[in-house]
Design an enzyme around this catalytic site. Structure first.
Site, PDB file in Angstrom:
ATOM      1  N   SER B  48      37.832 -19.438  21.115  1.00  0.00           N
ATOM      2  CA  SER B  48      37.237 -18.138  21.388  1.00  0.00           C
ATOM      3  C   SER B  48      35.912 -18.398  22.095  1.00  0.00           C
ATOM      4  O   SER B  48      35.106 -19.195  21.617  1.00  0.00           O
ATOM      5  CB  SER B  48      37.006 -17.397  20.074  1.00  0.00           C
ATOM      6  OG  SER B  48      36.683 -16.056  20.333  1.00  0.00           O
ATOM      7  N   GLU B  49      35.696 -17.740  23.248  1.00  0.00           N
ATOM      8  CA  GLU B  49      34.552 -18.149  24.065  1.00  0.00           C
ATOM      9  C   GLU B  49      33.200 -17.818  23.452  1.00  0.00           C
ATOM     10  O   GLU B  49      32.179 -18.289  23.923  1.00  0.00           O
ATOM     11  CB  GLU B  49      34.657 -17.603  25.494  1.00  0.00           C
ATOM     12  CG  GLU B  49      34.750 -16.116  25.638  1.00  0.00           C
ATOM     13  CD  GLU B  49      36.193 -15.655  25.811  1.00  0.00           C
ATOM     14  OE1 GLU B  49      37.092 -16.238  25.175  1.00  0.00           O
ATOM     15  OE2 GLU B  49      36.406 -14.685  26.565  1.00  0.00           O
ATOM     16  N   ASN B  50      33.189 -17.014  22.384  1.00  0.00           N
ATOM     17  CA  ASN B  50      31.911 -16.788  21.705  1.00  0.00           C
ATOM     18  C   ASN B  50      31.556 -17.923  20.760  1.00  0.00           C
ATOM     19  O   ASN B  50      30.565 -17.826  20.034  1.00  0.00           O
ATOM     20  CB  ASN B  50      31.913 -15.445  20.972  1.00  0.00           C
ATOM     21  CG  ASN B  50      33.053 -15.297  20.003  1.00  0.00           C
ATOM     22  OD1 ASN B  50      34.158 -15.782  20.233  1.00  0.00           O
ATOM     23  ND2 ASN B  50      32.798 -14.655  18.893  1.00  0.00           N
ATOM     24  N   SER B  90      30.744 -23.752  24.667  1.00  0.00           N
ATOM     25  CA  SER B  90      32.036 -23.104  24.815  1.00  0.00           C
ATOM     26  C   SER B  90      32.480 -23.118  26.268  1.00  0.00           C
ATOM     27  O   SER B  90      33.635 -23.415  26.588  1.00  0.00           O
ATOM     28  CB  SER B  90      31.929 -21.670  24.305  1.00  0.00           C
ATOM     29  OG  SER B  90      33.144 -21.003  24.474  1.00  0.00           O
TER      30      SER B  90
END
Lengths: 232, 221
Positions: B48-50, B90
């Site tokens: 998840s890019e967060n 990320s």
């Protein structure tokens, strides 16, 4: 050394109309709730805010939009905020959209003394318009500038009076980069602990980056999309 | 087929591409549903890019934690082996070519594999989020979308007219009707769903589709 301050209001005393402020957070997760409220109370205007998102209509950065305190946002994703969209379409709010990885790297670069860098992201799209491009190893890249702000608002889980910070789960997000990329960095933490309590092996943001720290209060930590597993 | 069934079919087909040990980033919408079809016994690590590797299922009511969300801002859980990291890390994973597969939605995809999925000028203002980085950096880019719009306008077009997310970035388009590979020669109709025909798919597709020598295979479901 003691970087503790009494309140968010003390922390933002030096911030005036027209300032550029970096604010950590992804959606409503890991946002500096207490500092945003203090800016709303102080009523300073024409702010440029650098933050991944713009909150929701009545929470997070949304409360500053409601009060028309923001002149420009530098963000990556601003969906789910009706007021935001309306202000932009009416020409009352300027928006600069960045690809999220470019946004993160611009902050990292700004904090690390790198004025610009090449990235493949956005080549051939509107974000590359007017920017230098260059080929490396047969592929095209776009030159992007580092970002530095006058102020940064950081939200961490724990911190000490030297300004060492630890984030919790996905609430870290952009906070660590932003803490490096501003002239005056204010951190609000859920727990202000004694020196020596944080494990030195697990500090996310070393205190050198932080100018002021306080323990926040009344955290709402609102959830944007509460999804629950259906029991089977 | 109703909309849910279409989405399930698309997600199930894309899940056939997963392999043990893959690191995968799923976009918002249909792509998220691919997670429901990971074959049991296969370790596929969702990014998840967060700032999370190893996304678990949605939480039970008692497990909800405001500090644990995915890139769609939905509450999630962690797994044994999950790790967290900053946004800059990320996107080093994403841009640096460490993600095996990404699945994204689209407003338009064109013959050259150009993708538009983040803005409709004057109408929709959302922002590109991490999509431009994902298409620039992931090893393979899959598009999961309904084949055409509700009023049957083509979403697979000769040339994108909406603001681009990336140039020549799409590898495969998976819809409820077909699996289409983007090749240097054009769009290759690899697989056809059991309940449609080549002529019908072509009628909902702007550019001429290329047919494999033996014709398209039956969609893997």
């Amino acid at each position: 050394m003691d970087k503790r301050i009494e309140s968010p209001d003390v922390g933002i005393q030096a911030i005036h109309d027209g300032a550029m402020i970096l604010m950590g957070g992804f959606g409503l997760c890991g946002i500096p709730e207490n500092l945003i409220s203090a800016v709303r109370r102080k009523g300073i205007r024409n702010l440029t805010i650098v933050s991944n998102n713009a909150g929701v209509d009545d929470f997070g950065i949304g409360i500053l939009l409601q009060n028309r305190q923001v002149k420009k946002m530098v963000s990556t994703y601003v969906g789910e905020n009706k007021l935001f969209e309306q202000l932009v379409f009416q020409g009352e709010l300027e928006i600069e959209l960045n690809p999220q990885g470019t946004f993160a790297e611009r902050l990292r670069a700004g904090g690390a003394g790198i004025p610009a860098f090449y990235t493949p992201t956005g080549y051939g799209t509107v974000v590359a318009e007017g920017k230098e491009t260059r080929e490396f190893d047969g592929r095209m890249f776009v030159l992007e500038r580092g970002i530095r702000g006058q102020f940064a608002f950081i939200k961490a889980w724990k911190g000490d009076r030297w300004g060492n910070l630890v984030y919790r789960k996905t609430a870290g997000n952009f906070n660590a980069m932003m803490a490096t990329a501003a002239d005056y960095v204010i951190a609000e933490v859920e727990q202000l602990v004694d020196l020596g309590e944080l494990d030195p092996n697990h500090i996310h943001t070393p205190g050198i980056y932080v100018n002021a720290i306080f323990q926040g209060s009344n955290y709402e930590k609102r959830i944007e999309r509460r999804k629950i597993r259906i029991a089977v | 087929m109703n909309q849910d069934q279409k989405y399930e079919r698309i997600a199930a087909r894309i899940a056939k591409e997963l392999r043990d040990g893959y690191y995968v980033n799923l976009g918002i919408g249909i792509p998220t549903q691919v997670a429901n079809f990971v074959p049991s016994g296969m370790d596929v690590i969702l990014q998840s890019e967060n700032g999370m590797l190893g996304i678990g299922p949605y939480p039970a009511e008692s497990e909800v934690d405001a500090d644990m969300i995915n890139a769609g801002k939905e509450t999630v859980t962690e797994l044994k082996g999950t790790c967290y990291f900053s946004s800059v890390d990320s996107f080093a994973m994403i841009r640096g070519g460490h993600i095996d597969l990404t699945v994204l939605g689209a407003l338009q995809v064109d013959e050259q594999g150009n993708l538009a999925n983040w803005a409709i000028p004057g109408k929709m203002l959302k922002g590109m989020g991490g999509a431009m980085d994902l298409v620039a950096g992931a090893k393979r880019v899959f598009i999961a979308m309904e084949h055409a719009t509700r009023d049957k306008a083509a979403k697979i077009v000769s040339k994108c007219t909406l603001p681009l997310t990336g140039v020549k970035v799409v590898d495969y388009i998976v819809t409820e009707l077909a699996v289409i590979q983007v090749t240097p020669e054009g769009l290759l109709l690899k697989e056809l769903a059991p309940d449609t025909t080549v002529a019908y798919v072509q009628s909902l597709t702007e550019p001429q589709l290329i047919l494999p020598g033996k014709g398209p295979e039956l969609m893997l479901l």
